[in-house]
Every structure is written in C-alpha cells, then in structure tokens.
Scaffold this motif. Structure first.
Motif, PDB file in Angstrom:
ATOM      1  N   TYR A  18       0.809  -1.227   0.000  1.00 11.62           N
ATOM      2  CA  TYR A  18       0.000   0.000   0.000  1.00 11.62           C
ATOM      3  C   TYR A  18       0.837   1.270   0.000  1.00 11.62           C
ATOM      4  O   TYR A  18       0.446   2.278  -0.599  1.00 11.62           O
ATOM      5  N   THR A  19       1.988   1.247   0.639  1.00 15.15           N
ATOM      6  CA  THR A  19       2.857   2.425   0.609  1.00 15.15           C
ATOM      7  C   THR A  19       3.296   2.739  -0.817  1.00 15.15           C
ATOM      8  O   THR A  19       3.311   3.898  -1.241  1.00 15.15           O
ATOM      9  N   PHE A  20       3.605   1.699  -1.566  1.00 18.67           N
ATOM     10  CA  PHE A  20       4.038   1.884  -2.961  1.00 18.67           C
ATOM     11  C   PHE A  20       2.868   2.295  -3.846  1.00 18.67           C
ATOM     12  O   PHE A  20       3.010   3.141  -4.731  1.00 18.67           O
ATOM     13  N   GLN A  21       1.703   1.684  -3.616  1.00 18.10           N
ATOM     14  CA  GLN A  21       0.530   2.019  -4.423  1.00 18.10           C
ATOM     15  C   GLN A  21       0.123   3.480  -4.265  1.00 18.10           C
ATOM     16  O   GLN A  21      -0.397   4.090  -5.199  1.00 18.10           O
ATOM     17  N   SER A  22       0.328   4.025  -3.084  1.00 19.27           N
ATOM     18  CA  SER A  22      -0.145   5.385  -2.810  1.00 19.27           C
ATOM     19  C   SER A  22       0.765   6.462  -3.396  1.00 19.27           C
ATOM     20  O   SER A  22       0.376   7.626  -3.481  1.00 19.27           O
ATOM     21  N   ARG A  23       1.965   6.094  -3.801  1.00 17.16           N
ATOM     22  CA  ARG A  23       2.891   7.059  -4.388  1.00 17.16           C
ATOM     23  C   ARG A  23       2.659   7.153  -5.889  1.00 17.16           C
ATOM     24  O   ARG A  23       2.829   6.177  -6.610  1.00 17.16           O
ATOM     25  N   LYS A  24       2.253   8.303  -6.359  1.00 16.84           N
ATOM     26  CA  LYS A  24       1.928   8.483  -7.768  1.00 16.84           C
ATOM     27  C   LYS A  24       3.093   9.107  -8.525  1.00 16.84           C
ATOM     28  O   LYS A  24       3.770  10.010  -8.013  1.00 16.84           O
ATOM     29  N   LEU A  25       3.299   8.620  -9.740  1.00 17.34           N
ATOM     30  CA  LEU A  25       4.291   9.231 -10.617  1.00 17.34           C
ATOM     31  C   LEU A  25       3.782  10.581 -11.100  1.00 17.34           C
ATOM     32  O   LEU A  25       2.588  10.871 -11.076  1.00 17.34           O
ATOM     33  N   ASP A  26       4.695  11.423 -11.582  1.00 24.84           N
ATOM     34  CA  ASP A  26       4.290  12.729 -12.118  1.00 24.84           C
ATOM     35  C   ASP A  26       3.288  12.552 -13.255  1.00 24.84           C
ATOM     36  O   ASP A  26       2.323  13.315 -13.379  1.00 24.84           O
ATOM     37  N   SER A  27       3.506  11.538 -14.099  1.00 22.90           N
ATOM     38  CA  SER A  27       2.589  11.300 -15.217  1.00 22.90           C
ATOM     39  C   SER A  27       1.205  10.886 -14.731  1.00 22.90           C
ATOM     40  O   SER A  27       0.182  11.258 -15.313  1.00 22.90           O
ATOM     41  N   GLU A  28       1.177  10.112 -13.638  1.00 22.74           N
ATOM     42  CA  GLU A  28      -0.106   9.694 -13.072  1.00 22.74           C
ATOM     43  C   GLU A  28      -0.837  10.871 -12.443  1.00 22.74           C
ATOM     44  O   GLU A  28      -2.067  11.005 -12.589  1.00 22.74           O
ATOM     45  N   LEU A  29      -0.101  11.735 -11.761  1.00 20.60           N
ATOM     46  CA  LEU A  29      -0.715  12.926 -11.175  1.00 20.60           C
ATOM     47  C   LEU A  29      -1.276  13.838 -12.270  1.00 20.60           C
ATOM     48  O   LEU A  29      -2.361  14.413 -12.118  1.00 20.60           O
ATOM     49  N   ALA A  30      -0.557  13.936 -13.376  1.00 23.24           N
ATOM     50  CA  ALA A  30      -1.030  14.765 -14.489  1.00 23.24           C
ATOM     51  C   ALA A  30      -2.324  14.191 -15.058  1.00 23.24           C
ATOM     52  O   ALA A  30      -3.251  14.939 -15.396  1.00 23.24           O
ATOM     53  N   ALA A  31      -2.399  12.875 -15.171  1.00 23.77           N
ATOM     54  CA  ALA A  31      -3.613  12.234 -15.679  1.00 23.77           C
ATOM     55  C   ALA A  31      -4.787  12.455 -14.739  1.00 23.77           C
ATOM     56  O   ALA A  31      -5.928  12.668 -15.177  1.00 23.77           O
ATOM     57  N   ILE A  32      -4.519  12.410 -13.423  1.00 27.42           N
ATOM     58  CA  ILE A  32      -5.579  12.660 -12.436  1.00 27.42           C
ATOM     59  C   ILE A  32      -6.096  14.090 -12.565  1.00 27.42           C
ATOM     60  O   ILE A  32      -7.305  14.344 -12.564  1.00 27.42           O
ATOM     61  N   ARG A  33      -5.161  15.041 -12.702  1.00 24.74           N
ATOM     62  CA  ARG A  33      -5.571  16.444 -12.842  1.00 24.74           C
ATOM     63  C   ARG A  33      -6.369  16.650 -14.127  1.00 24.74           C
ATOM     64  O   ARG A  33      -7.369  17.390 -14.157  1.00 24.74           O
ATOM     65  N   GLU A  34      -5.934  16.004 -15.197  1.00 23.04           N
ATOM     66  CA  GLU A  34      -6.639  16.127 -16.473  1.00 23.04           C
ATOM     67  C   GLU A  34      -8.068  15.605 -16.352  1.00 23.04           C
ATOM     68  O   GLU A  34      -9.025  16.236 -16.828  1.00 23.04           O
ATOM     69  N   SER A  35      -8.236  14.467 -15.697  1.00 23.23           N
ATOM     70  CA  SER A  35      -9.569  13.912 -15.498  1.00 23.23           C
ATOM     71  C   SER A  35     -10.422  14.803 -14.617  1.00 23.23           C
ATOM     72  O   SER A  35     -11.623  15.001 -14.872  1.00 23.23           O
ATOM     73  N   PHE A  36      -9.790  15.378 -13.574  1.00 24.27           N
ATOM     74  CA  PHE A  36     -10.529  16.276 -12.676  1.00 24.27           C
ATOM     75  C   PHE A  36     -11.016  17.508 -13.431  1.00 24.27           C
ATOM     76  O   PHE A  36     -12.151  17.971 -13.247  1.00 24.27           O
ATOM     77  N   ASP A  37     -10.178  18.036 -14.311  1.00 28.54           N
ATOM     78  CA  ASP A  37     -10.558  19.244 -15.071  1.00 28.54           C
ATOM     79  C   ASP A  37     -11.737  18.958 -16.010  1.00 28.54           C
ATOM     80  O   ASP A  37     -12.447  19.900 -16.402  1.00 28.54           O
ATOM     81  N   LEU A  38     -11.911  17.695 -16.377  1.00 29.84           N
ATOM     82  CA  LEU A  38     -13.011  17.341 -17.274  1.00 29.84           C
ATOM     83  C   LEU A  38     -14.276  16.956 -16.533  1.00 29.84           C
ATOM     84  O   LEU A  38     -15.323  16.687 -17.145  1.00 29.84           O
ATOM     85  N   ALA A  39     -14.198  16.943 -15.208  1.00 24.68           N
ATOM     86  CA  ALA A  39     -15.293  16.390 -14.401  1.00 24.68           C
ATOM     87  C   ALA A  39     -16.595  17.156 -14.522  1.00 24.68           C
ATOM     88  O   ALA A  39     -17.680  16.598 -14.310  1.00 24.68           O
ATOM     89  N   ASP A  40     -16.528  18.479 -14.828  1.00 24.43           N
ATOM     90  CA  ASP A  40     -17.746  19.274 -14.894  1.00 24.43           C
ATOM     91  C   ASP A  40     -18.260  19.440 -16.325  1.00 24.43           C
ATOM     92  O   ASP A  40     -19.152  20.262 -16.580  1.00 24.43           O
ATOM     93  N   LEU A  41     -17.697  18.642 -17.240  1.00 28.27           N
ATOM     94  CA  LEU A  41     -18.137  18.740 -18.637  1.00 28.27           C
ATOM     95  C   LEU A  41     -19.173  17.640 -18.930  1.00 28.27           C
ATOM     96  O   LEU A  41     -19.049  16.504 -18.470  1.00 28.27           O
ATOM     97  N   ALA A  42     -20.183  18.004 -19.678  1.00 27.25           N
ATOM     98  CA  ALA A  42     -21.222  17.027 -20.024  1.00 27.25           C
ATOM     99  C   ALA A  42     -20.686  16.039 -21.059  1.00 27.25           C
ATOM    100  O   ALA A  42     -19.862  16.408 -21.908  1.00 27.25           O
ATOM    101  N   ILE A  43     -21.159  14.806 -20.967  1.00 27.65           N
ATOM    102  CA  ILE A  43     -20.794  13.785 -21.947  1.00 27.65           C
ATOM    103  C   ILE A  43     -21.973  13.603 -22.895  1.00 27.65           C
ATOM    104  O   ILE A  43     -23.080  13.262 -22.462  1.00 27.65           O
ATOM    105  N   LEU A  44     -21.756  13.853 -24.183  1.00 24.95           N
ATOM    106  CA  LEU A  44     -22.849  13.776 -25.158  1.00 24.95           C
ATOM    107  C   LEU A  44     -22.836  12.440 -25.872  1.00 24.95           C
ATOM    108  O   LEU A  44     -21.799  11.836 -26.049  1.00 24.95           O
TER     109      LEU A  44
END
Length: 323
Positions: free
Chosen positions: A297-323
């Motif tokens: 679990y200690t290893f799983q909880s540590r995110k790479l920079d690329s993974e953090l960027a993907a999380i932020r990208e998904s968060f930024d899309l969270a308020d957009l409607a899916i058509l």
C-alpha cells in the motif's frame, strides 16, 4: 447473478447444524469471518460466510458462534441500525462496538471464559489466528464438511483478463524493481487491489469491481499469478508476468525456491490467511518468513508525475457534459 437470500428457517437450520458440529468436535464456539479467501472487505454475498449464520449483509462485522445459545454479531457504529433491521434477535445478539472489532470479540471470549475455538483457515488472517492461539485452543474446521452443513454457495468471477496499462503509467517490470530491492526476497500478495496495481491487469468478473481473483508471489524480476479461474491461453500484459492455476501454487513456489536464490518470503500478517501462511511454511522454513506490514500500500499510494497529471486532467473534465 441474483443475490443470495436466506429464509428464517434456513438461517435457523444453519445455526443448528453448525452448533451440532461444534459439539461433535468438542469446541466451545467458532469464529466466522466476513472475508473471502483473499481477505477482501467487499465480497459477493455468496462468499460472505458470516451471512449464512446471521443474515447480516453489511460489509464488515465479526461473528462468534457459541456451541449453545445465540450467535454473537459484533458491529461498529456504521452498522447499528442495519444490524437491527436485518437480524433476528431470537437467533443473533448484536454487540454494538467502537472501532477495532477484534478487540471486542476477544474481550467477549475472555469475559465468558471460553477456552477453545474453531475457525476457517482459508478465511482467517494469520494475525487473528496467532491472537487466538495466545489464550485459546484453536482448531481448524473441516471446510468441506462445513460447506455442506451450511449450504455455502460459490461465486465464480468468470470475466476475462485485460491489460489496463496506460502509455504513461509504470510497467510491472519497473514496479517490481521499485518494490523488491533484494533479489533474494519475494513477497506473497493476495490483496486484490495490490495484485491489480502490480500486474496492470483488470477484469470484469466481480460485480462493481475491476479486480480479479488471484494470489501471487512477486520477485524482483517476475510476478507469479495464481488464478482460481481458467488460465488464459494467450499472453496478457507484461513479459514479467507468469500465470498459473491456483492449485499449482505450492508446486510453483517449490520450483522458484529450489535453487536457494530466494532466501526470504515477506508477507503482511493482516492480508494472508492461515491456510496460505501454512502453505508457505510447507515449502520454506517458517524462519525464512518475515512480516511486511502494510504490504504494497505504501508503494501504491505514491503516484508518478505522469499519473498525477492524468488525475488532474480527469478532474478538469469532471464538470463537462458527456454527449
């Protein structure tokens, strides 16, 4: 698959059958956990053996079935009302506890001067068994017989495995190198989320989950997966992954430890069943087993920079409607 439901008559018969069995094997009660064979918290109802003697469907509880008298159900504050709605007070007594259900369970056992207990080795963490053995005569039950007595049903996760690695995520090879620094060590892993993380594999066989049912041995170079479903014929995922049937666990473990290169096997005492622990002991000396608290679990909880960027990208899309 339809959810398992038990009638009051079935529940009464299950409790009677188990208590008769406990008297036959001359123990004062049985510990029945909420876990499946992978010590998961959230399990299909068929795999929650606690349900068969209480009727309680919450995700977490502890149960002690005395050889005589009402079944003892231990729940924390999340489940007080649910337990009152679901259980028959003539059959099951609710013990309303704080956090740390095991402590309340063992206090009950001590207060009632119980000296012997039965347990399911395939669903009891080795940490819990070792606590039992400090003060109790603990006896593993015949689980095949128990399954017939309580009419246990089996859940099969038949979904297909697939590789879920993103181009910017970490490979199994790199994860193994990061987790296991010593080439003479291996780690036993049965936590399903940890296995999915380490392998980058997923499945659709478990309701509301992308995990798959497996146990594993991880070395610095190879992840050995042991499935309880059909082993896929095609190569899946990393070249560092080797897949076998669960029945071949001990044989494969013998082969990878035979040359003496693997000198120690690490395990998380909270995340390995008594049965799996004793399987390890049957192949390697118990002196060569060491605790690895927290597992991966200690290893799983540590995110790479690329993974953090993907999380932020998904968060930024969270308020957009899916058509």
């Amino acid at each position: 698959m339809e959810k398992l439901t038990l009638s009051s008559n079935q529940l009464t018969q299950n409790i009677e059958n188990l208590q008769n069995h406990l008297n036959e094997i001359k123990v004062e009660g049985a510990y029945i956990s909420s876990f499946d064979a992978y010590l998961s918290e959230y399990v299909p109802r068929q795999e929650c053996h606690r349900y068969y003697v209480t009727g309680f469907t919450g995700s977490m509880a502890e149960v002690f079935v005395p050889a005589n008298g009402r079944v003892q159900l231990f729940v924390d504050g999340r489940y007080y009302e649910q337990a009152e709605r679901e259980v028959d007070p003539k059959l099951v007594e609710i013990n309303k506890c704080g956090l740390g259900l095991n402590e309340f369970l063992f206090k009950y056992i001590k207060d009632h001067e119980i000296t012997s207990i039965a347990y399911e080795a395939s669903r009891t963490p080795i940490s819990t068994l070792k606590t039992m053995e400090q003060t109790l005569d603990a006896k593993a039950m015949d689980e095949a017989k128990l399954s017939k007595l309580l009419s246990y049903q089996t859940f099969r996760a038949d979904g297909e495995l697939y590789c879920a690695k993103r181009p910017d995520s970490e490979s199994t090879h790199l994860k193994l190198e990061r987790v296991i620094k010593n080439e003479h060590e291996a780690i036993f892993v049965s936590a399903l989320d940890s296995i999915s993380w380490l392998s980058n594999l997923r499945s659709n066989g478990i309701p509301n989950s992308s995990f798959f049912l497996a146990k594993s041995i991880a070395t610095s170079q190879t992840l050995y997966l042991f499935l309880n479903t059909e082993v896929p014929s095609d190569k899946i995922g990393s070249d560092n992954i080797k897949i076998f049937s669960e029945d071949s666990f001990e044989d494969v473990l013998k082969s990878i430890t035979a040359d003496g290169k693997i000198e120690r096997i690490l395990y998380d005492a909270e995340r390995i069943t008594a049965k799996d622990y004793h399987s390890l002991c049957g192949v390697v000396s118990e002196d060569n087993l060491d605790e690895f608290p927290g597992g991966l679990y200690t290893f799983q909880s540590r995110k790479l920079d690329s993974e953090l960027a993907a999380i932020r990208e998904s968060f930024d899309l969270a308020d957009l409607a899916i058509l």
